[in-house]
Each structure stands twice: as C-alpha cells, then as structure tokens.
Design a protein around this motif. Structure first.
Motif, mmCIF file in Angstrom:
data_model
loop_
_atom_site.group_PDB
_atom_site.id
_atom_site.type_symbol
_atom_site.label_atom_id
_atom_site.label_comp_id
_atom_site.label_asym_id
_atom_site.label_seq_id
_atom_site.Cartn_x
_atom_site.Cartn_y
_atom_site.Cartn_z
ATOM 1 N N GLU A 170 -4.050 -5.328 -8.095
ATOM 2 C CA GLU A 170 -4.886 -5.901 -9.139
ATOM 3 C C GLU A 170 -4.367 -7.253 -9.618
ATOM 4 N N ASP A 171 -3.094 -7.523 -9.375
ATOM 5 C CA ASP A 171 -2.477 -8.728 -9.919
ATOM 6 C C ASP A 171 -2.150 -9.793 -8.881
ATOM 7 N N GLY B 160 -1.222 -14.919 -8.663
ATOM 8 C CA GLY B 160 -0.816 -13.740 -9.403
ATOM 9 C C GLY B 160 -1.080 -13.857 -10.890
ATOM 10 N N VAL B 161 -1.181 -12.696 -11.543
ATOM 11 C CA VAL B 161 -1.325 -12.615 -12.998
ATOM 12 C C VAL B 161 -0.261 -11.654 -13.502
ATOM 13 N N THR B 162 0.595 -12.132 -14.401
ATOM 14 C CA THR B 162 1.684 -11.322 -14.925
ATOM 15 C C THR B 162 1.785 -11.536 -16.420
ATOM 16 N N ASP C 142 -0.420 -16.942 -15.505
ATOM 17 C CA ASP C 142 -1.412 -17.023 -14.429
ATOM 18 C C ASP C 142 -0.877 -18.084 -13.463
#
Length: 792
Positions: free
Chosen positions: A309-310, A373-375, A379
């Motif tokens: 998802e990320d 990626g998103v953490t 972003d």
C-alpha cells in the motif's frame, strides 16, 4: 536595461488580472465550479492547485479547440514558452527566454521534451501530429530533480491516452485551406480482463502555402503519416505493463526565405508576401527538390508494481530512432539579377553558391527505475536513469563556383566537399525527492540529483576540389578522422516550502538548481575545418532559480488564480553566434552570466454554466549579465543585450461558450494571443553592418536596425465553432487559425553577407560580386477547415 523588482511587478500586474487557459466549468450539486486538473509534474498524481511549481496544463479539449497539431503550436498558448517552427532547424524550445537555438549535434536542449516519461533527444517535433493526447504539462524553471536530464530551464511533458476498459473509438475526417485533407482514427479494445489495446493512426496532407518563385513544388507542403499502438497488460491487481510503439513520417517541403532588405539591385519583399525563392537552386538553373523527410520510431515498456500500500516501483524502458534527409541551399540569397559570369563560357546566371545535403540518423536508449513511497508524514521517491544515444550527421556540399578554378566535373554535381560528425553520448543520473508534511498546512519539499554525462565526437572531412580554395585545411581533417572525448558531472537540488493559508489558498517559495551537460560544437561548412579548435569541448551550463507564488480557489471554486515571481541566474550559458567572417560557420560560445526574471499570473473564471473565461499574462526581462567574448577576445555580445525568444509581455485570452439545444449542443471557442517583439539572433547591428560592408567592398545600400533582429510584436486569433449531437456520437466543427492573417518573423538566417562569393568574385575579376541580404522565414498565414467526427 530597465529593471522591475518583484514587489513592483506584482503592483504593475495586479490590475490586469491575467489568467490561464481554462479548465472546464461544471455544475455539481447545484454549485457552479471549475473542474479539478490532475498533473504528474512531481512524479505523483496531484491537483494542479496543490503543486508548488509554476506549471500550465493543456488538456485534450484545449488542444482540440485550438486546432493544435504540432509541438510548435502550443508555444502560442503558453506565455513564457516560445517555440520556433522552422522546418529547416526543427523545433527550438525556450522557457522564460532560456533555450537552445543552436545547430549541430553537440548541444542538448535546455528545455527537454518527455513523451510518456521518455526523454527525447532528437526528433521531438514528430509526435504523431499530437493525436490522442491526454495532457501536455509545461513546467517553468529548472526541473533536474524531477525529470531525467538537462532540464535547466523547464520541461514539456506529453502524456498520451492509455488503453481503457470499455470498447470505444472515433473517426475524424477533415478538409481545409490549401487542399488540406486529413483522416484520423482511434480504436480502444478491451481484449479480456487482463489485456486492453488502444491504436490510432492519422494521415494529413496539404499543399504548400508559399509560392516557389524558382519553380517546382510550392513551399511548406505537408504529407504526414503517424500511428501509435498501446497494449496494457494488467498482470494482477498490483502489477501492470504498458507496451507502446509509435511511428511518424513527415514528408514536407521547406520554407523559402523572404528578403526584407538587400543590396542595391536585388529585389526585396514584405513579410506579408506568400511567395519566396527556393533555397535549393543550382548553377544551371535547375531546382533541387526542397523536400524535408523526417522519420521517427519509438518502442517503450512501462512497468508499474504496487509492492504494497505504501510502495510503488516504476520502470520505463525505451528505444527510439530518428532520421532526417534534406537539402539546404542559398538560392534565396542569389536572385536572378546576380551574374558572376566573366564571359559566355561560364553561364553563371541563377547561381547558387552553396547547396548542402544533410543526412542525420540517431539512436536513443533510455532506462529509468523509480520507487515511490508514503511513510507517515513523508511522500517520497528515489530513482536512477540511464540514457545513451548515437547521433550521426553527414553533409555533402556542392559549390558550383569552384568550377571556375578547378574545371570539370560540371556544375551542379555534388561532392565538392563532404563532412561528417558523430556524437556518442552516455548519461547517468541518480535522484530523489521528498515532501515532508510538517503540519496539516505546512509542507517542505527537498530534491537532490547527481548527473554524469560523457560525450565522444568523431569528425571526418573529404574536401576534394575545395583543396585549391582552402589550402590551409589540415591533413588530419582532410585525410583522416579526429576524435575527442569529454565528461561532465554535477550535483543539483531544490528546496521548496508551501503553506496553506486557508483551505482554498496556498503560497510557496523555493530555490531550485539546474544543469545541462557540456558538449562539442559540430556545425559544418566549407571552412569549418580550417577554423582550428572548432571541436574543443564547451563547459556545462548551470542554473539557480528563486521563485515564490500563490495558488488560490476563489468565489466558491468558480475562479482559479495562480501567480508566481521568479529570478533565474545562469552560468556558462551555452549559445552560438554566426561567424560573419566565415560563411556557413557558427561560433560556439559560453556566456559568463545570464539572467531571467519576471512574473506569471493565471486566472480561470466560470462566469456562468455556459461561459468560461481565461486570461494568462506574463512579464519577462532577460539579459546577458556580462560581455560575451569570442575565441579572439572580441566582444561578440555586449552586456545587457536580451536573450533570444524572450518577449517582454505575453498574454493569452480565451472565451468558451456552450449553448444546449434540443438536438445537441453548440459550442464556440476563441483564443487570442499577443506577444511583444522578441530577439531572433545574438548578432548586433554593428557587427552585421561591418561584415556587410567588408564583404561587398562598399556601401551595401542599407543598414541594420534592432527591428531587423527581432520578430516584431503580433497578435493571433484562433476560433472554433462546433455542433455535437445529443448522444455525443457526431460532431461537425469549423475552425480557423491566425484568422487576422498576421505575418511576423519566425526565424532568421543572418548569413547577411557572402564572403565566399566575394572571394570568388574578386578572384575572377568582379570584386563587387558579393552581396548582402537580411533573410527571414515567416509564420503560417490564415488557415481554416471543417472536421467531421464520429464517436462509437
């Protein structure tokens, strides 16, 4: 030069309320609103109003309403963007006055063009007549951390339509001015749950609009064939592969140069004149076919893998080829009244001093990997790309006057001089960009890129009969092959802060760095080899840009207001200037410093459900910040002189009206663009006048002014009136471009004197045989047409 600083610029422009080409207005839940525009400028899908970059998005509807069929057409829709549409030189793109108006293979563009994420080094003006386009994004300012390479001044990102899950298609046929005939088709086929195919093809033919005064085919003819096939393979819910192949073949004829000034006894023309001499006349009076044949092929594969998802991995692989075959002559510079003949033995009437056949081939390979990626509050993406190209150009010259000195073979044959240059390029980059969501309102964007470029030049020359005239040609050029290799690297980055003042208004400010690789000058001509050191490498070009702006949604999202103020500083800015002492030779120079600063403001306004208005305006000041000296230390360009293709003011106004009726919908769209004059050459009036007097051996009968070096201001009006049936299956449209038939200088050939002809004339006892002219190509005149479209 007069300067306005950011605060003054804002005040000066505030009252004009300039604005943007409009997004579509629509009514949702009884609330009139402007449609959201989604862009991928930062390698992420974002609303245009949320991106802290000066960017303009041209959707498929805007392109259709303005009858856009080529990359050069979008220049008149985008203030700050200038594109020359010269067939001879190909498209030259400049953003905010920064571009690459040079000849030869050794230079890269300061404003690169990307097609579906693929960097195009050559042949980017052949993109299938811009059919089936989803969107074109014009990014202003350095973009090195976001795009592959050499985006020192900006980037143009073209995205074509991808296969869809529903069966659909369309057929469009059209006729128009100058016997225009066109046919275009698109077909979208969902093969099964995993495979979908989208294919399109187009044919466009048009007679030339410029009469060829030398006889033969009219000039500016068009015969275009293009096609694209995309296959989307959805392997599973997380992975997809899109395969693309495209093909374009353009068989056109060149445009002739208009002589707006010339030495005494040589007839001149007005820019309004729609006739010109052919540029390819031989000494026996015959005319070489002024055809320009260009072919481009492309193959690409794009892989998208949602790891989780990320995390998303993107891989883009491509291979492209480009071929060019054309003749370039100086028939336009040698009218019928010129006669160098010393007697009846040498019939030199209608002499063309130089005819040059150019053959070019390029092969380009590119590979990019990018991980998004998103953490938590981050972003980000990181990526690497590799680019390799092999570009080769061979020029074969015919110099009919040489027969006076050398005898047979007869005039009109080729092979008096043959030269070739080849550039092998390898480029590597590793880059990353991150958006840190510090709070719900405050974001910080950081980008960093390392670039490495290596180029190797190979050059050969076979002078043949030219040995007698140019005895100083070194043996290593005449008989062998010389090679040189150089490399450049650079670290560039960006820092941008954006803050959400309210839910509808965002402000931003940032510093961005840019880079363009160095290279080798490879311009050829009869005396290039004798120049010595013409193939020494030139240094990289670097950029630092400061920009601040705002993006706002006003009046309950019925109005969008975007504005930005910028200042850009260039070091070792790459340019060329004509060497007026040597025919067909250019000097490759670097400006120690150049600057560009100004303001862009855009507004779109949904006045009613039927009427949408748009206005874009930009103010720009550019200059060489220090004197530019040639290889001998002589000032070639003085401090304070404007850069090329940098109009002070640009404005585009758009009106769109839709009228629903019982059986369908009537729509009227009009766009008016105004630009103040822009400089077309780096030459100065002093250098041109001096060289002309020297070449002609006296007063040429005219002198140069600044107006001779500029395009002149102009306004262009495009309009389209259409009717679409209620089921949206049929549409008939009447369109017109440049409806006021405005003529302006689009490109110049400032070979304003002919030292070679003077030398030959003096040798055979006619010392005043040289002449001087100011030749230009002009823009396309008024065109109109009717299109019929069937959608299924």
């Amino acid at each position: 030069m007069r300067h306005l600083y950011p605060g003054t610029l804002y005040l000066a422009l505030a009252a004009t309320l300039p604005a943007s080409l409009l997004p579509t207005a629509y009514a949702a839940e009884d609330q009139l609103s402007l449609e959201e525009i989604v862009v991928t400028a930062q390698k992420r899908e974002q609303s245009l109003q949320d991106v802290p970059i000066a960017i303009q998005a041209l959707g498929a509807d805007i392109l259709e309403q303005n009858s856009v069929t080529s990359i050069s057409d979008i220049g008149n829709l985008t203030p700050g963007l200038s594109i020359c549409n010269s067939i001879q030189d190909g498209a030259e793109i400049a953003i905010r006055g920064i571009g690459t108006a040079v000849l030869g293979l050794g230079f890269d563009q300061s404003v690169p063009l990307y097609l579906d994420g693929v960097y195009l080094g050559r042949g980017f003006d052949l993109i299938g007549d811009l059919m089936d386009i989803q969107q074109i994004e014009v990014l202003k300012g350095p973009q090195g951390t976001l795009f592959g390479r050499n985006a020192a001044a900006g980037a143009v990102n073209v995205t074509t339509q991808s296969p869809q899950e529903d069966f659909a298609g369309s057929i469009r046929a059209g006729i128009g001015e100058k016997n225009l005939r066109k046919l275009q088709g698109t077909l979208n086929i969902p093969i099964n749950e995993q495979l979908a195919l989208r294919a399109n093809a187009a044919v466009r033919q048009r007679d030339g609009w410029q009469k060829n005064l030398d006889g033969g085919d009219p000039l500016y003819e068009q015969d275009h064939q293009s096609g694209r096939v995309k296959l989307l393979w959805s392997i599973n819910d997380d992975t997809s592969v899109e395969f693309t192949t495209d093909y374009s073949k353009f068989d056109d004829t060149q445009g002739g140069y208009l002589l707006t000034q010339a030495s005494s006894g040589i007839p001149t023309q007005d820019l309004d004149d729609k006739s010109a001499p052919s540029t390819t006349r031989l000494s026996d009076g015959s005319v070489v076919d002024p055809a320009v044949e260009r072919t481009a092929n492309g193959y690409a594969a794009k892989v998208l893998w949602d790891i989780n998802e990320d995390l998303t991995l993107t891989a883009i692989s491509s291979y492209r080829t480009f071929e060019l075959d054309m003749f370039v002559g100086t028939g336009a510079l040698t009218p019928d009244v010129l006669d160098l003949s010393p007697g009846p033995v040498f019939p030199f009437d209608n002499l063309s001093v130089l005819v040059d056949q150019i053959e070019m081939e390029t092969d380009e390979y590119s590979q990019e990997f990018r991980l998004n990626g998103v953490t938590n509050n981050w972003d980000w993406f990181v990526g690497i790309n590799f680019f390799k190209s092999e570009a080769e150009q061979i020029e074969t010259f015919a110099l009919p006057g040489i027969a006076v000195l050398t005898g047979p073979p007869l005039l009109g044959t080729y092979g008096d001089d043959r030269q070739g240059s080849k550039i092998d390029t390898e480029s590597f980059g590793i880059f990353g960009d991150v958006i840190w969501h510090i709070t719900d309102r405050l974001n910080a964007s950081f980008g960093l890129r390392y670039s490495y470029d290596e180029k190797e030049v190979t050059y050969f020359r076979v002078p043949q009969r030219l040995n007698l005239l140019f005895a100083t040609v070194p043996d290593d050029f005449a008989n062998g092959i010389t090679q040189d290799k150089a490399d450049w690297d650079d670290v560039s980055g960006r820092i941008v802060l954006d803050y959400q003042l309210t839910e509808e208004t965002m402000v931003f400010a940032g510093i961005t760095m840019g880079y363009k690789s160095g290279g080798f000058g490879t311009t050829t001509g009869p005396t290039t080899a004798a120049a010595g050191g013409a193939f020494d490498p030139f240094d990289k070009e670097t950029t630092t840009s400061f920009e601040t702006g705002l993006k706002a949604k006003l009046l309950d999202n019925r109005m969008h207001l975007n504005a930005s103020v910028f200042y850009t500083h260039f070091e070792d800015y790459q340019l060329q200037i004509a060497d007026l002492t040597q025919p067909a030779t250019a000097l490759d120079l670097s400006a120690p410093e150049a600057t560009s600063h100004g303001v862009d403001i855009e507004i779109s306004f949904a006045m009613t459900e039927r009427i949408t208005l748009g206005l874009i305006s930009g103010y720009l000041e550019t200059e060489y910040a220090k004197d530019v000296e040639d290889n001998n230390g002589v000032v070639a360009i003085p401090e304070g002189q404007d850069l090329l293709r940098a109009p002070r003011w640009t404005t585009t106004a758009t009106f769109d009206y839709t009228l629903p009726i019982d059986i369908g919908q009537i729509r009227f769209n009009a766009t008016y663009t105004y630009r103040t004059s822009q400089r077309l050459t780096n030459s100065t009036t002093e250098s041109l006048t001096s060289a002309t007097i020297t070449a002609t051996g006296g007063d040429p009968g005219f002198s140069f002014s600044e107006n001779d070096l500029e395009s002149g201001s102009y306004g262009l009006l495009n309009a389209r009136l259409s009717f679409m049936t209620a089921d949206e299956r049929w549409e008939i449209a009447a369109w017109g471009t440049n409806l006021t038939d405005k003529a302006y200088r689009d490109d110049d050939s400032l070979a304003v004197s002919n030292a070679l002809l003077g030398a030959i004339g003096g040798f055979i006892g006619t010392p005043n045989s040289a002449f001087a002219v100011a030749p230009y190509t002009r823009n396309e005149p008024r065109m109109w047409g009717i299109d019929v479209t069937y959608n299924f």
